[in-house]
Structure formats: structure tokens, C-alpha cells
Design a protein around this motif. Structure first.
Motif, PDB file in Angstrom:
ATOM      1  N   ARG A 282       0.834  -1.218   0.000  1.00 42.10           N
ATOM      2  CA  ARG A 282       0.000   0.000   0.000  1.00 42.10           C
ATOM      3  C   ARG A 282       0.860   1.257   0.000  1.00 42.10           C
ATOM      4  N   PRO A 286      -0.146   3.200  -3.544  1.00 39.26           N
ATOM      5  CA  PRO A 286      -1.391   3.565  -2.848  1.00 39.26           C
ATOM      6  C   PRO A 286      -2.627   3.556  -3.738  1.00 39.26           C
ATOM      7  N   SER A 289      -4.459   0.255  -3.369  1.00 43.13           N
ATOM      8  CA  SER A 289      -4.611  -0.227  -1.991  1.00 43.13           C
ATOM      9  C   SER A 289      -5.796  -1.169  -1.837  1.00 43.13           C
ATOM     10  N   TYR A 292      -4.802  -4.628  -2.727  1.00 45.54           N
ATOM     11  CA  TYR A 292      -3.926  -5.256  -1.741  1.00 45.54           C
ATOM     12  C   TYR A 292      -4.687  -5.605  -0.463  1.00 45.54           C
ATOM     13  N   ASN A 293      -5.710  -4.840  -0.151  1.00 45.47           N
ATOM     14  CA  ASN A 293      -6.530  -5.163   1.016  1.00 45.47           C
ATOM     15  C   ASN A 293      -7.209  -6.526   0.886  1.00 45.47           C
TER      16      ASN A 293
END
Length: 299
Positions: A282, A286, A289, A292-293
Motif C-alpha cells: 500500500r 497507494p 490499496s 492489496y486489502n
């Protein structure tokens, strides 16, 4: 007049081409250009294909199955004159992963500073350490970049020779009026792309290329955790570079290229590994993100 959309992949018999370094698919699109005969784009596509695939770019001998898989997609947005065009060029390359059928993307990049001259029935000419034309300089630049990234993914700093050749093309193009070659234009062009790779202050980028692919993905077929830990080592090297010099162009390109792959790599990792790597991803990327979460959300 109707708009032209040319999507014609050139497939030539392997018997007609010696096993050079690149196995490059070339596609030329002209969806917005009116009044130009289709033949011009067909000829352009064939000529670029032959330039990329028939030229000997290194002193190494490649077997047919060892050639680097890559693609070039050229989208022409404007025909400035009879033989002048402008648009964008998208460059992709991929690398096979040991003992699998999977090909890992090394770069997926769109260069929008692309204006060039193309004359039908005229062969493309490129001479090292000189600027012949913007078209051949751009194509040669990306050929060396592709080869350099491939070498770096197998041997630590293995692509240095080819990045240096790409830098020589940058140097030779400093007096041209064409965009994409100069440091002062902006921080996201060909100049800075190769600068990020050859600048020793950013060596963590190239350490990542090696750890991620050779020590990481290539090991995962039978040593999954060991391989994944090496990928994490590569990501840690990128984070260090990013903290010292935020916003490097190539780092951004790398993360965008690898986003989906990284989600797959860590989807079945342990909770400890997920909680370690996701904050790094992240931080580095970004804008993705939310993707990736999903790593943490997967059980």
C-alpha cells in the motif's frame, strides 16, 4: 470516410526468422484517423515487426524457445502529414517461470510521447550511438530495456550492458525536438525511466528484479515459502528506495505491472506474512490499496 481500426497481428513463419533475442508481437491501431489508406498501417506494422524481430540486439545466441516474449501496441491518434504520425506506444514483456506454464510480466508501460516519421517501402535504420529517426530510436530504446529487464531477472545486475545501450540512445537524442528524451521535460519519460535503473542510488530496484523472479517465483514450484520470502525481500528493497526517493518513475511502472500478480502470490500466505507485506504494498502503490486489502480479506 470511415474511421480506421487496424488490429492485425503479424505472424511470420519461424523458418523465415533466425532465433534472435525478441519474439515480439506488433499491432498498430488507428481508431481516430480518417482519410488514410489501410495499407499504410499494414505496411507500418510489418516493417516494425521485422525491425524488432530480425535485428541482432546482443552478442548472445538464442534458441528459438529462449526468445523473449514481448508485445508492442502502437495507437495512432493523429496523422500530422503524409508521413508523420503521433500517438502512443505500449510495451509489454514477460518471462517464463521455472517448471510452470506461467509467464510473469516484467513491464507493461504506455509511452504517450510518440511522434514519428514513417515512409512506406523504406527500411528502418538504426545505428548505435547516433540518432537516425525518432521511430527507430524509440523502438531500439525499448528493445534494450526489454532485454535488460530480462537479464536482470535471471542474474543480479545482469542487464547493465543493455541499460547502458538504452542510455546511449537517450544521449544521442538530446538535440532532437521530439519529446520523451530530456530530463527537463517532466519526470515521467524515457530519460527518467532508464535513469531510475542505472542510478546506483536506486540499486534496490534491480535487486528486487532479481530476488522477485530468480530467487522468488522460480523457486515457488517446489519451495513455495522460500520463494515467497524472496519476493518479500525484493519488495522490502523497493520500499527502502521509495523512502529515500519517493515517486520514482520505474518503481511506479513496476508496481502497476505487478499488482495482480502480487495479490495472487500472497493470497494464501500466512496471516503474519500478509500483515507484513500488505502495508508495504500500500505504501509503494497507494492507488491500488483496495486490491492489496483483498490479500488480508482472503482466508
Amino acid at each position: 470516410m470511415t474511421k480506421y481500426l487496424l488490429l492485425l497481428t503479424v505472424f511470420l513463419s519461424p523458418l523465415l526468422i533466425k532465433a534472435q533475442e525478441l519474439n515480439c508481437t506488433v499491432q498498430v491501431y488507428a481508431p481516430q484517423v480518417q482519410g488514410t489508406e489501410r495499407r499504410v498501417y499494414e505496411n507500418m506494422q510489418t516493417t516494425i515487426y521485422e525491425f524488432m524481430n530480425s535485428r541482432k540486439w546482443t552478442n548472445y545466441t538464442y534458441k528459438q524457445q529462449e526468445r523473449i516474449e514481448c508485445s508492442i501496441f502502437i495507437t495512432i491518434s493523429e496523422q500530422i502529414s503524409t508521413d508523420q504520425f503521433s500517438g502512443s506506444i505500449q510495451v509489454q514483456s514477460r518471462r517464463p517461470i521455472f517448471s510452470t506454464s506461467y509467464n510473469s510480466p516484467l513491464i507493461n508501460h504506455i509511452d504517450r510521447d510518440f511522434t514519428f516519421t514513417f515512409i512506406e517501402s523504406q527500411a528502418l535504420d538504426f545505428v548505435e550511438n547516433s540518432y537516425t529517426s525518432n521511430l527507430t530510436s524509440v523502438l531500439a530504446f525499448y528493445a534494450y530495456l526489454i532485454i535488460g529487464l530480462d537479464f536482470d531477472s535471471y542474474q543480479l545486475y545482469g542487464g547493465t550492458t543493455f541499460f547502458d545501450k538504452a542510455q546511449s540512445i537517450i544521449n544521442a537524442a538530446q538535440n532532437t525536438s521530439e519529446k520523451g528524451w530530456k530530463a527537463y521535460e517532466n519526470r515521467r519519460n524515457r530519460y527518467w525511466l532508464i535513469e531510475n535503473l542505472i542510478n546506483k542510488s536506486h540499486s534496490g530496484i534491480r535487486e528486487c528484479l532479481y530476488n522477485y523472479h530468480r530467487m522468488g517465483l522460480d523457486q515457488m514450484y517446489d519451495k513455495k515459502e522460500i520463494g515467497r520470502n524472496s519476493v518479500t525481500t525484493g519488495i522490502e528493497a523497493l520500499r527502502k528506495v521509495n523512502r529515500e526517493k519517493p515517486g520514482l518513475y520505474f518503481l511506479n511502472i513496476f508496481m502497476t505491472t505487478k499488482t495482480d500478480e502480487l495479490v495472487n502470490i500472497y493470497s494464501d500466505a500466512s496471516p503474519i506474512d500478509k500483515n507484513k507485506v500488505v502495508p508495504m504494498l500500500r505504501e509503494l502503490d497507494p492507488s491500488n490499496s483496495s486490491k492489496y486489502n483483498k490479500i488480508i480479506e482472503q482466508k
